[in-house]
Write a protein that holds these residues in place. Structure first.
Motif, PDB file in Angstrom:
ATOM      1  N   ASP B  18       0.864  -1.188   0.000  1.00 55.26           N
ATOM      2  CA  ASP B  18       0.000   0.000   0.000  1.00 55.26           C
ATOM      3  C   ASP B  18       0.898   1.234   0.000  1.00 55.26           C
ATOM      4  OD1 ASP B  18      -2.148  -1.444   2.586  1.00 55.26           O
ATOM      5  OD2 ASP B  18      -1.976  -1.888   0.447  1.00 55.26           O
ATOM      6  N   LYS B  19       0.546   2.214  -0.823  1.00 51.60           N
ATOM      7  CA  LYS B  19       1.356   3.433  -0.894  1.00 51.60           C
ATOM      8  C   LYS B  19       0.457   4.649  -1.043  1.00 51.60           C
ATOM      9  CE  LYS B  19       5.500   1.765  -0.633  1.00 51.60           C
ATOM     10  NZ  LYS B  19       6.341   2.070   0.538  1.00 51.60           N
ATOM     11  N   SER B  20       1.027   5.806  -0.691  1.00 53.93           N
ATOM     12  CA  SER B  20       0.309   7.071  -0.834  1.00 53.93           C
ATOM     13  C   SER B  20       1.154   8.082  -1.586  1.00 53.93           C
ATOM     14  CB  SER B  20      -0.022   7.659   0.537  1.00 53.93           C
ATOM     15  OG  SER B  20      -0.999   6.896   1.185  1.00 53.93           O
ATOM     16  N   ILE B  21       0.463   8.927  -2.331  1.00 53.97           N
ATOM     17  CA  ILE B  21       1.094  10.063  -3.006  1.00 53.97           C
ATOM     18  C   ILE B  21       0.397  11.314  -2.498  1.00 53.97           C
ATOM     19  CG2 ILE B  21       1.699  11.120  -5.203  1.00 53.97           C
ATOM     20  CD1 ILE B  21       1.109   8.407  -6.541  1.00 53.97           C
ATOM     21  N   LYS B  22       1.213  12.307  -2.155  1.00 57.35           N
ATOM     22  CA  LYS B  22       0.633  13.543  -1.607  1.00 57.35           C
ATOM     23  C   LYS B  22       0.725  14.662  -2.622  1.00 57.35           C
ATOM     24  CE  LYS B  22       1.440  12.495   3.217  1.00 57.35           C
ATOM     25  NZ  LYS B  22       1.926  12.954   4.512  1.00 57.35           N
ATOM     26  N   CYS B  23      -0.251  15.536  -2.569  1.00 55.50           N
ATOM     27  CA  CYS B  23      -0.286  16.677  -3.483  1.00 55.50           C
ATOM     28  C   CYS B  23      -0.725  17.917  -2.721  1.00 55.50           C
ATOM     29  CB  CYS B  23      -1.247  16.414  -4.631  1.00 55.50           C
ATOM     30  SG  CYS B  23      -1.412  17.821  -5.769  1.00 55.50           S
ATOM     31  N   GLU B  24      -0.051  19.011  -3.003  1.00 55.00           N
ATOM     32  CA  GLU B  24      -0.393  20.295  -2.383  1.00 55.00           C
ATOM     33  C   GLU B  24      -0.323  21.390  -3.436  1.00 55.00           C
ATOM     34  OE1 GLU B  24       2.237  21.433   0.772  1.00 55.00           O
ATOM     35  OE2 GLU B  24       1.225  23.339   1.120  1.00 55.00           O
ATOM     36  N   GLN B  25      -1.268  22.310  -3.392  1.00 56.20           N
ATOM     37  CA  GLN B  25      -1.204  23.474  -4.285  1.00 56.20           C
ATOM     38  C   GLN B  25      -1.290  24.753  -3.449  1.00 56.20           C
ATOM     39  OE1 GLN B  25      -4.026  25.640  -5.014  1.00 56.20           O
ATOM     40  NE2 GLN B  25      -5.754  24.404  -4.253  1.00 56.20           N
ATOM     41  N   ASN B  26      -0.488  25.727  -3.851  1.00 58.16           N
ATOM     42  CA  ASN B  26      -0.479  27.000  -3.117  1.00 58.16           C
ATOM     43  C   ASN B  26      -1.038  28.129  -3.981  1.00 58.16           C
ATOM     44  OD1 ASN B  26       1.561  27.497  -4.919  1.00 58.16           O
ATOM     45  ND2 ASN B  26       3.195  27.681  -3.412  1.00 58.16           N
ATOM     46  N   LEU B  27      -1.907  27.761  -4.929  1.00 58.04           N
ATOM     47  CA  LEU B  27      -2.485  28.737  -5.859  1.00 58.04           C
ATOM     48  C   LEU B  27      -3.823  29.279  -5.375  1.00 58.04           C
ATOM     49  CD1 LEU B  27      -1.652  26.735  -9.089  1.00 58.04           C
ATOM     50  CD2 LEU B  27      -0.564  28.871  -8.350  1.00 58.04           C
ATOM     51  N   GLY B  28      -4.332  28.738  -4.298  1.00 51.98           N
ATOM     52  CA  GLY B  28      -5.640  29.152  -3.810  1.00 51.98           C
ATOM     53  C   GLY B  28      -6.778  28.620  -4.664  1.00 51.98           C
ATOM     54  N   HIS B  29      -6.516  27.566  -5.418  1.00 55.55           N
ATOM     55  CA  HIS B  29      -7.535  26.999  -6.297  1.00 55.55           C
ATOM     56  C   HIS B  29      -8.567  26.186  -5.532  1.00 55.55           C
ATOM     57  CE1 HIS B  29      -4.806  27.167 -10.126  1.00 55.55           C
ATOM     58  NE2 HIS B  29      -5.286  28.346  -9.773  1.00 55.55           N
ATOM     59  N   ASP B  30      -9.777  26.099  -6.137  1.00 60.78           N
ATOM     60  CA  ASP B  30     -10.864  25.351  -5.497  1.00 60.78           C
ATOM     61  C   ASP B  30     -10.933  23.894  -5.941  1.00 60.78           C
ATOM     62  OD1 ASP B  30     -13.310  28.077  -5.506  1.00 60.78           O
ATOM     63  OD2 ASP B  30     -11.745  27.521  -4.073  1.00 60.78           O
ATOM     64  N   THR B  31     -10.340  23.581  -7.103  1.00 58.83           N
ATOM     65  CA  THR B  31     -10.542  22.264  -7.698  1.00 58.83           C
ATOM     66  C   THR B  31      -9.213  21.556  -7.893  1.00 58.83           C
ATOM     67  OG1 THR B  31     -12.366  23.309  -8.918  1.00 58.83           O
ATOM     68  CG2 THR B  31     -11.793  21.069  -9.539  1.00 58.83           C
ATOM     69  N   MET B  32      -9.189  20.276  -7.541  1.00 58.27           N
ATOM     70  CA  MET B  32      -7.972  19.477  -7.682  1.00 58.27           C
ATOM     71  C   MET B  32      -8.291  18.155  -8.357  1.00 58.27           C
ATOM     72  SD  MET B  32      -5.879  20.335  -4.179  1.00 58.27           S
ATOM     73  CE  MET B  32      -4.317  19.655  -4.794  1.00 58.27           C
ATOM     74  N   TYR B  33      -7.278  17.576  -8.982  1.00 55.66           N
ATOM     75  CA  TYR B  33      -7.476  16.393  -9.832  1.00 55.66           C
ATOM     76  C   TYR B  33      -6.329  15.398  -9.646  1.00 55.66           C
ATOM     77  CZ  TYR B  33      -9.951  20.135 -12.395  1.00 55.66           C
ATOM     78  OH  TYR B  33     -10.743  21.204 -12.747  1.00 55.66           O
ATOM     79  N   TRP B  34      -6.635  14.144  -9.936  1.00 54.40           N
ATOM     80  CA  TRP B  34      -5.605  13.126 -10.129  1.00 54.40           C
ATOM     81  C   TRP B  34      -5.755  12.549 -11.523  1.00 54.40           C
ATOM     82  CZ3 TRP B  34      -1.291  12.570  -7.738  1.00 54.40           C
ATOM     83  CH2 TRP B  34      -1.173  12.855  -6.375  1.00 54.40           C
ATOM     84  N   TYR B  35      -4.601  12.462 -12.217  1.00 49.60           N
ATOM     85  CA  TYR B  35      -4.541  11.860 -13.545  1.00 49.60           C
ATOM     86  C   TYR B  35      -3.547  10.708 -13.533  1.00 49.60           C
ATOM     87  CZ  TYR B  35      -6.865  15.904 -15.654  1.00 49.60           C
ATOM     88  OH  TYR B  35      -7.770  16.873 -16.008  1.00 49.60           O
TER      89      TYR B  35
END
Lengths: 114, 114
Positions: B18-35
């Protein structure tokens, strides 16, 4: 159903020449957005240019312009004065539903030669 | 000041882990995605969150579970990894979920399952 088609798997272009990358799309929605992204060999996805379906003028961003022909459902990317750094995979994408997905084409690999 | 960041950049693991990938955005955006980008470079949406609410859940095995603790973060947890999960996973964000918003991508996480 929405579909994005890029028929050119790869192309070579000489430095300083212009290159046109083809993209056709299919959607029954009236409101949609068309996008082009660049993916160099380093792997990151870089946003290049956006065209809205209601935009009357073709979008331009520096050396990139989008040749939008709505009736033909085409959104070709034109890169003027190619540079060696333009060598990359280029993806056309479309979003036709606010809560829907950004759909990508298969991409076109561009190699710029000196 | 990276706009969309992902960790780790490379992940090599064995089948069944089992593994995890982390994502962070500092753009102040409302919507995030995984591709997911497969070996043929085809990009496909997996999940999308808008204001921490799941709005896109593509046909993805339920071994994949996204989690959005806040608007700036979207993590991807993968259980019981399989060989076919090997790919590059991209996180992205946009100002909103509408058709006119370009998406900004993270650098990608190359997952190799052995």
């Amino acid at each position: 159903a929405q579909k994005i088609t890029q028929t050119q798997p790869g192309m070579f272009v000489q430095e300083k020449e212009a290159v046109t990358l083809d993209c056709t799309y299919d959607t029954s929605d009236q409101s949609y957005g068309l996008f082009w992204y660049k993916q160099p060999s380093s792997g990151e996805m870089i946003f290049l240019i956006y065209q809205g379906s209601y935009d009357e003028q073709n979008a331009t961003e520096g050396r990139y312009s989008l040749n939008f022909q709505k009736a033909r459902k085409s959104a070709n990317l034109v890169i003027s004065a190619s540079q060696l750094g333009d060598s990359a995979m280029y993806f056309c994408a479309m979003k036709a539903d606010s809560w829907g997905k950004l759909q990508f084409g298969a991409g076109t690999q561009v190699v710029v030669t000196p | 000041d990276t706009a969309v960041s992902q960790t780790p950049k490379y992940l090599v693991t064995q089948m069944g882990n089992d593994k995890s990938i982390k994502c962070e955005q500092n753009l102040g955006h409302d919507t995030m995605y995984w591709y997911k980008q497969d070996s043929k470079k085809f990009l496909k949406i997996m999940f999308s969150y808008n204001n921490k609410e799941l709005i896109i859940n593509e046909t993805v095995p339920n071994r994949f579970s996204p989690k959005s603790p806040d608007k700036a973060h979207l993590n991807l947890h993968i259980n019981s990894l399989e060989l076919g999960d090997s790919a590059v996973y991209f996180c992205a964000s946009s100002q909103g979920a509408g058709v006119a918003y370009e998406q900004y991508f993270g650098p990608g996480t190359r997952l190799t399952v052995t």
